[in-house]
Design a protein around this motif. Structure first.
Motif, mmCIF file in Angstrom:
data_model
loop_
_atom_site.group_PDB
_atom_site.id
_atom_site.type_symbol
_atom_site.label_atom_id
_atom_site.label_comp_id
_atom_site.label_asym_id
_atom_site.label_seq_id
_atom_site.Cartn_x
_atom_site.Cartn_y
_atom_site.Cartn_z
ATOM 1 N N UNK A 4 21.558 -1.623 17.087
ATOM 2 C CA UNK A 4 21.476 -1.698 18.522
ATOM 3 C C UNK A 4 20.057 -1.927 18.988
ATOM 4 N N UNK A 5 19.860 -2.064 20.296
ATOM 5 C CA UNK A 5 18.510 -2.309 20.830
ATOM 6 C C UNK A 5 17.603 -1.106 20.607
ATOM 7 N N UNK A 6 16.317 -1.361 20.481
ATOM 8 C CA UNK A 6 15.348 -0.281 20.323
ATOM 9 C C UNK A 6 15.212 0.486 21.625
ATOM 10 N N UNK A 7 15.299 1.803 21.540
ATOM 11 C CA UNK A 7 15.176 2.629 22.748
ATOM 12 C C UNK A 7 13.989 3.588 22.674
ATOM 13 N N UNK A 8 13.402 3.762 21.483
ATOM 14 C CA UNK A 8 12.266 4.671 21.314
ATOM 15 C C UNK A 8 11.029 3.874 20.911
ATOM 16 N N UNK A 9 9.922 4.148 21.583
ATOM 17 C CA UNK A 9 8.709 3.366 21.370
ATOM 18 C C UNK A 9 7.513 4.298 21.154
ATOM 19 N N UNK A 10 6.512 3.768 20.472
ATOM 20 C CA UNK A 10 5.250 4.476 20.316
ATOM 21 C C UNK A 10 4.277 4.046 21.415
ATOM 22 N N UNK A 11 3.621 5.000 22.053
ATOM 23 C CA UNK A 11 2.628 4.739 23.091
ATOM 24 C C UNK A 11 1.272 5.176 22.552
ATOM 25 N N UNK A 12 0.445 4.183 22.268
ATOM 26 C CA UNK A 12 -0.850 4.459 21.645
ATOM 27 C C UNK A 12 -1.976 4.451 22.680
ATOM 28 N N UNK A 13 -3.170 4.753 22.186
ATOM 29 C CA UNK A 13 -4.367 4.731 23.029
ATOM 30 C C UNK A 13 -4.244 5.635 24.251
ATOM 31 N N UNK A 14 -3.687 6.802 24.039
ATOM 32 C CA UNK A 14 -3.588 7.769 25.126
ATOM 33 C C UNK A 14 -4.930 8.394 25.430
ATOM 34 N N UNK A 15 -5.014 9.020 26.574
ATOM 35 C CA UNK A 15 -6.245 9.711 26.971
ATOM 36 C C UNK A 15 -5.917 11.159 27.308
ATOM 37 N N UNK A 16 -6.947 11.991 27.302
ATOM 38 C CA UNK A 16 -6.770 13.421 27.498
ATOM 39 C C UNK A 16 -7.721 13.919 28.577
ATOM 40 N N UNK B 229 -10.073 11.296 17.694
ATOM 41 C CA UNK B 229 -10.248 9.868 17.460
ATOM 42 C C UNK B 229 -9.171 9.039 18.124
ATOM 43 N N UNK B 230 -7.896 9.487 18.077
ATOM 44 C CA UNK B 230 -6.782 8.689 18.578
ATOM 45 C C UNK B 230 -5.679 9.616 19.065
ATOM 46 N N UNK B 231 -4.963 9.147 20.101
ATOM 47 C CA UNK B 231 -3.888 9.939 20.695
ATOM 48 C C UNK B 231 -2.660 9.048 20.878
ATOM 49 N N UNK B 232 -1.500 9.457 20.288
ATOM 50 C CA UNK B 232 -0.289 8.645 20.314
ATOM 51 C C UNK B 232 0.909 9.497 20.707
ATOM 52 N N UNK B 233 1.803 8.925 21.496
ATOM 53 C CA UNK B 233 3.098 9.522 21.798
ATOM 54 C C UNK B 233 4.137 8.734 21.000
ATOM 55 N N UNK B 234 4.697 9.356 19.956
ATOM 56 C CA UNK B 234 5.578 8.647 19.038
ATOM 57 C C UNK B 234 7.039 8.789 19.434
ATOM 58 N N UNK B 235 7.769 7.671 19.343
ATOM 59 C CA UNK B 235 9.227 7.625 19.514
ATOM 60 C C UNK B 235 9.672 8.261 20.824
ATOM 61 N N UNK B 236 9.047 7.820 21.898
ATOM 62 C CA UNK B 236 9.428 8.301 23.226
ATOM 63 C C UNK B 236 10.504 7.385 23.796
ATOM 64 N N UNK B 237 11.533 7.977 24.399
ATOM 65 C CA UNK B 237 12.620 7.203 24.993
ATOM 66 C C UNK B 237 12.732 7.517 26.472
ATOM 67 N N UNK B 238 12.934 6.486 27.280
ATOM 68 C CA UNK B 238 13.078 6.691 28.722
ATOM 69 C C UNK B 238 14.474 7.180 29.101
ATOM 70 N N UNK B 239 15.344 7.328 28.115
ATOM 71 C CA UNK B 239 16.649 7.924 28.415
ATOM 72 C C UNK B 239 16.538 9.439 28.599
ATOM 73 N N UNK B 240 15.451 10.030 28.191
ATOM 74 C CA UNK B 240 15.289 11.472 28.308
ATOM 75 C C UNK B 240 15.368 12.140 26.958
ATOM 76 N N UNK B 241 14.490 13.085 26.713
ATOM 77 C CA UNK B 241 14.438 13.698 25.391
ATOM 78 C C UNK B 241 15.645 14.564 25.106
ATOM 79 N N UNK B 242 16.333 15.060 26.140
ATOM 80 C CA UNK B 242 17.533 15.835 25.888
ATOM 81 C C UNK B 242 18.558 14.983 25.147
#
Length: 551
Positions: A415-427, A436-449
């Motif tokens: 099926x289509x990809x629904x989870x993505x990695x968001x790199x180059x985050x800031x704090x 050195x680096x900040x990443x949000x791995x396998x985030x889905x806009x359907x909701x984590x629940x």
């Protein structure tokens, strides 16, 4: 449970939990149910006598039957054939027919609940599913009805095909939201009738109660549930990529979701469920034209995944207090594929059956043919590695049930990809030296629940060390009532990080997280960014900011 072949079991065995389990279960059995039973018996006795008289009279008047030749035997469920531990059910001529599993093989079929219909509506039925004490039917208007089957009592003979119904008290309902007291008000404003999804692939009733007695969480704690039980309806959508579920305590109907395996890209051909365990299969052909298959299971319901705010749950893996559930729960388990040699092949018809206490006691079945071309079904215990085959000589399988030779030899469709990695985050506040680096791995806009267990905040330190922090979500009370879809979010830092001597790691844990392992957070999905921040009343504030993929 201690069988060495139980190799797929994801949770540990803790023998001390047996003592806890016995104390809780048998205290409930010996005290509360007895008092409740006596009071209910006094109140309902006159009505019960009248009901039994009317039921028996009605049963004797209705003698319509179908012979065993009209409805052949089956051992794996389909959309129109179902079974639980007590009865076989089929939908024929728009009605439900049934007979006891313990009856003679040549026993005839009788109309369920005397007329085979939903009370007296006579609306034709198109689908049936059963599990535990529950039965589900879908009518031609796609409305879902369910009832209890535990007050259907039959008398059977092992020596002759004749059997009879001694008692049948079945009350169908199409109103799904049944939270005591609250439902009377909420259902005035929201339609409680549950309808199936358009063109769904599979629908399955699940009931976890006295037949399974308890479940074990990921730390080995046993959680008894023999009296109230957990009822869930799972439905697989039209393209096989999404699994929705409904629970009698949930107003949101089929808005609740369990993401399919492989981060939501697995396309299930068929789904079955029993006692909160979901069973998926996909068939395909490889580049050589050989039939292949992929199979997944997961134990997951609204309670076990930690989403029920009425039940105590914790992310603290060291918690030993009874009845507090350790979350996150069991993940998807990829089952061994079924080896198809020579003439062996599969249909898409699958079943999962309750065979004892605890979620390790489930039997998986897949209808098909063995290497000799004989009809029957492959079967195994859910956590065992080896598949076996049961030959059924009188089983008839239409050729259309098998995978067509024209299926493209391209492997498993995704099926289509629904989870993505968001790199180059800031704090914020900015901690420059160790990060050195900040990443949000396998985030889905359907909701984590809906997503499950794989979303993580990953901090890479200057010397290459990776700090991986799971981001979890649970439902809140407003979500339970259908007022809001908002989740309760948690960043949970694994405890083993706090025991390490790495200086950069210690600095991050102190400066950003103030040496606390669990943090309540808000997750804001704005047009141009994803923002993860502390809840308002937190003493120490932090913000993780990630640019949105669409920008």
């Amino acid at each position: 449970m201690n069988d060495e072949s139980d190799v797929l079991r994801p949770y540990p065995i803790d023998s001390s939990q047996d003592k806890v389990f016995r104390k809780i279960v048998f205290a409930k059995r010996d005290l509360i149910p007895r008092i409740t039973s006596i009071l209910l018996h006094i109140i309902t006795y006159p009505l019960m006598i009248l009901s039994k008289f009317l039921s028996k009279k009605s049963i004797n008047e209705d003698g319509e039957e179908k012979s065993f030749l009209e409805i052949g035997p089956f051992y794996v469920s389909t959309r129109t054939n179902a079974m639980d531990s007590k009865y076989f059910y089929v939908v024929r001529d728009g009605k439900i027919w049934f007979k006891p599993i313990a009856a003679h093989p040549h026993a005839s079929w009788k109309l369920f609940n005397k007329n085979g219909s939903i009370d007296n509506t006579k609306i034709p039925l198109i689908s049936v599913s059963a599990d535990g004490d529950n039965i589900l039917a879908v009518d031609q208007n796609q409305i879902i009805h369910y009832a209890k089957s535990n007050e259907v009592i039959c008398e059977v003979s092992f020596d002759c095909p004749q059997w009879k119904v001694l008692e049948s008290r079945v009350k169908w309902t199409e109103k799904w939201f049944n939270m005591d007291g609250v439902s009377l008000i909420v259902n005035l404003f929201k339609n409680p009738i549950l309808k199936s999804l358009p063109n769904y692939r599979s629908i399955a009733m699940s009931h976890k109660g006295h037949d399974t007695m308890y479940y074990t969480d990921m730390k080995g704690k046993k959680h008894p549930d023999p009296y109230v039980g957990v009822t869930t309806i799972y439905i697989l959508n039209d393209d096989g990529t999404r699994i929705f579920f409904a629970d009698p305590w949930l107003q949101n109907k089929f808005d609740n979701e369990l993401t399919t395996p492989e981060d939501g890209q697995f396309k299930a051909e068929t789904m079955a469920a029993s006692a909160s365990t979901v069973f998926l299969i996909q068939r395909a052909r490889n580049e050589y034209g050989k039939e292949i298959n992929k199979i997944f299971t997961r134990f997951a319901d609204f309670d076990s995944i930690g989403s029920n705010p009425a039940l105590r749950a914790t992310y603290n893996q060291n918690n030993i207090i009874p009845l507090i559930r350790i979350i996150p729960s069991e993940d998807w388990i990829e089952q061994p594929s079924i080896s198809l040699d020579e003439k062996a092949r599969l249909t898409k018809n699958i079943s999962i059956l309750q065979i004892g206490w605890g979620q390790n006691n489930r039997q998986l079945r897949v209808q098909g043919q063995n290497h000799l071309g004989q009809n029957g079904y492959f079967f195994k215990n859910i956590y065992h590695a080896k598949w076996n085959f049961q030959v059924i000589n009188d089983m008839i399988i239409d050729e259309d049930e098998f995978s067509s030779e024209s299926v493209p030899h391209t492997g498993f469709e995704r099926g289509p990809q629904i989870a993505f990695d968001y790199e180059n985050g800031s704090l914020q506040p900015n901690v420059i030296s160790p990060l050195q680096k900040l990443t949000l791995e396998k985030f889905s806009h359907r909701g984590l629940n809906e997503r499950g267990l794989h979303t993580k905040l990953v901090l890479v330190l200057n010397h290459g060390f990776k700090l991986s922090i799971p981001l979890y979500a649970r439902r809140g009370w407003k979500s339970l009532l259908g007022i809001s879809h908002e989740n309760i979010w948690k960043l949970v830092i694994p405890l083993e990080y706090f025991a390490q001597d790495d200086l950069y790691l210690k600095e991050i844990l102190e400066k950003i997280f103030h040496n606390r392992s669990r943090h309540s957070v808000y997750v804001y999905e704005r047009k141009d960014q994803i923002l993860i921040t502390n809840v308002y009343f937190s003493r120490y504030k932090f913000q993780f900011i990630f640019k949105n993929k669409s920008n």
